[in-house]
Design a protein around this motif. Structure first.
Motif, PDB file in Angstrom:
ATOM      1  N   LEU A   1      14.457  -3.005  -1.424  1.00 16.06           N
ATOM      2  CA  LEU A   1      14.828  -2.881  -2.915  1.00 16.06           C
ATOM      3  C   LEU A   1      13.656  -2.268  -3.276  1.00 16.06           C
ATOM      4  N   LYS A   2      12.632  -2.773  -3.790  1.00 20.50           N
ATOM      5  CA  LYS A   2      11.598  -1.943  -5.049  1.00 20.50           C
ATOM      6  C   LYS A   2      11.809  -0.488  -4.928  1.00 20.50           C
ATOM      7  N   ALA A   3      11.501  -0.467  -2.852  1.00 18.36           N
ATOM      8  CA  ALA A   3      11.469   1.558  -2.545  1.00 18.36           C
ATOM      9  C   ALA A   3      11.927   1.858  -3.563  1.00 18.36           C
ATOM     10  N   ARG A   4      13.726   2.132  -3.261  1.00 14.97           N
ATOM     11  CA  ARG A   4      15.097   2.369  -3.348  1.00 14.97           C
ATOM     12  C   ARG A   4      14.708   2.584  -4.900  1.00 14.97           C
ATOM     13  N   LEU A   5      14.492   1.792  -5.784  1.00 14.30           N
ATOM     14  CA  LEU A   5      14.732   1.326  -6.757  1.00 14.30           C
ATOM     15  C   LEU A   5      13.411   2.424  -7.237  1.00 14.30           C
TER      16      LEU A   5
ATOM     17  N   ARG B   1      13.583 -12.495   5.849  1.00  9.84           N
ATOM     18  CA  ARG B   1      14.546 -10.953   5.974  1.00  9.84           C
ATOM     19  C   ARG B   1      14.546 -10.421   4.830  1.00  9.84           C
ATOM     20  N   ALA B   2      14.843 -11.789   4.227  1.00  6.72           N
ATOM     21  CA  ALA B   2      15.502 -11.808   2.593  1.00  6.72           C
ATOM     22  C   ALA B   2      14.602 -11.471   1.740  1.00  6.72           C
ATOM     23  N   ALA B   3      12.909 -11.132   2.240  1.00  6.91           N
ATOM     24  CA  ALA B   3      12.027 -10.981   1.744  1.00  6.91           C
ATOM     25  C   ALA B   3      11.647  -9.239   1.794  1.00  6.91           C
ATOM     26  N   LEU B   4      11.964  -9.101   3.124  1.00 10.61           N
ATOM     27  CA  LEU B   4      11.767  -7.720   3.232  1.00 10.61           C
ATOM     28  C   LEU B   4      12.875  -6.431   2.254  1.00 10.61           C
TER      29      LEU B   4
ATOM     30  N   THR C   1       7.194   4.075   3.447  1.00 11.05           N
ATOM     31  CA  THR C   1       8.043   2.364   3.275  1.00 11.05           C
ATOM     32  C   THR C   1       9.263   1.904   4.296  1.00 11.05           C
ATOM     33  N   GLU C   2      10.485   2.613   4.013  1.00 13.42           N
ATOM     34  CA  GLU C   2      12.078   2.634   4.523  1.00 13.42           C
ATOM     35  C   GLU C   2      11.601   2.210   5.492  1.00 13.42           C
ATOM     36  N   VAL C   3      10.890   3.434   6.967  1.00 10.62           N
ATOM     37  CA  VAL C   3      11.337   3.064   8.229  1.00 10.62           C
ATOM     38  C   VAL C   3      10.402   2.194   8.786  1.00 10.62           C
ATOM     39  N   PHE C   4       9.184   1.682   7.289  1.00  8.18           N
ATOM     40  CA  PHE C   4       8.722   0.875   8.608  1.00  8.18           C
ATOM     41  C   PHE C   4       9.163  -0.685   8.355  1.00  8.18           C
ATOM     42  N   ILE C   5       9.878  -1.079   6.964  1.00  8.54           N
ATOM     43  CA  ILE C   5      11.164  -2.031   7.366  1.00  8.54           C
ATOM     44  C   ILE C   5      11.660  -2.071   7.541  1.00  8.54           C
TER      45      ILE C   5
ATOM     46  N   THR D   1       1.031  -1.489  -0.197  1.00 12.00           N
ATOM     47  CA  THR D   1      -0.051  -0.107   0.434  1.00 12.00           C
ATOM     48  C   THR D   1       0.983   1.287   0.253  1.00 12.00           C
ATOM     49  N   LEU D   2       2.107   1.138   0.500  1.00  8.84           N
ATOM     50  CA  LEU D   2       2.743   2.124   1.175  1.00  8.84           C
ATOM     51  C   LEU D   2       3.358   2.127  -0.453  1.00  8.84           C
ATOM     52  N   LEU D   3       3.992   1.552  -1.119  1.00  5.75           N
ATOM     53  CA  LEU D   3       4.352   1.571  -2.035  1.00  5.75           C
ATOM     54  C   LEU D   3       3.826   2.199  -3.819  1.00  5.75           C
TER      55      LEU D   3
END
Length: 78
Positions: A46-50, A38-41, A21-25, A11-13
């Motif tokens: 990664l999506k947010a950073r892209l 951890r890898a899934a998170l 999103t990054e703060v939540f993660i 939803t955030l993305l």
């Protein structure tokens, strides 16, 4: 790891609220979890950073995902 967390992230993305999103993660990553969770998170990070136009950080995140779960980095969505 609950699906509620991933729904919140998606939803955030979708809203392009990348900072939240990054703060939540980051908060979730401080919790105790196994490497696959951890890898899934990190994939979500990664999506947010892209989306934020930070490819160098996204590549670092991808490398971290690969170290935790090599099979995950061989999936088509990455």
């Amino acid at each position: 790891m609950t699906s509620d967390w991933f729904e919140t992230i998606e939803t955030l993305l979708a809203r392009r609220d990348l900072k939240k999103t990054e703060v939540f993660i980051a908060r979730l990553l401080r919790q105790d979890m196994d490497d696959s969770q951890r890898a899934a998170l990190l994939v979500e990070r990664l999506k947010a950073r892209l989306m934020a136009g930070r490819p160098d950080e996204a590549i670092q995140t991808l490398e971290a995902v690969h170290q935790l779960d090599e099979q995950l980095t061989h999936t088509p969505h990455l």
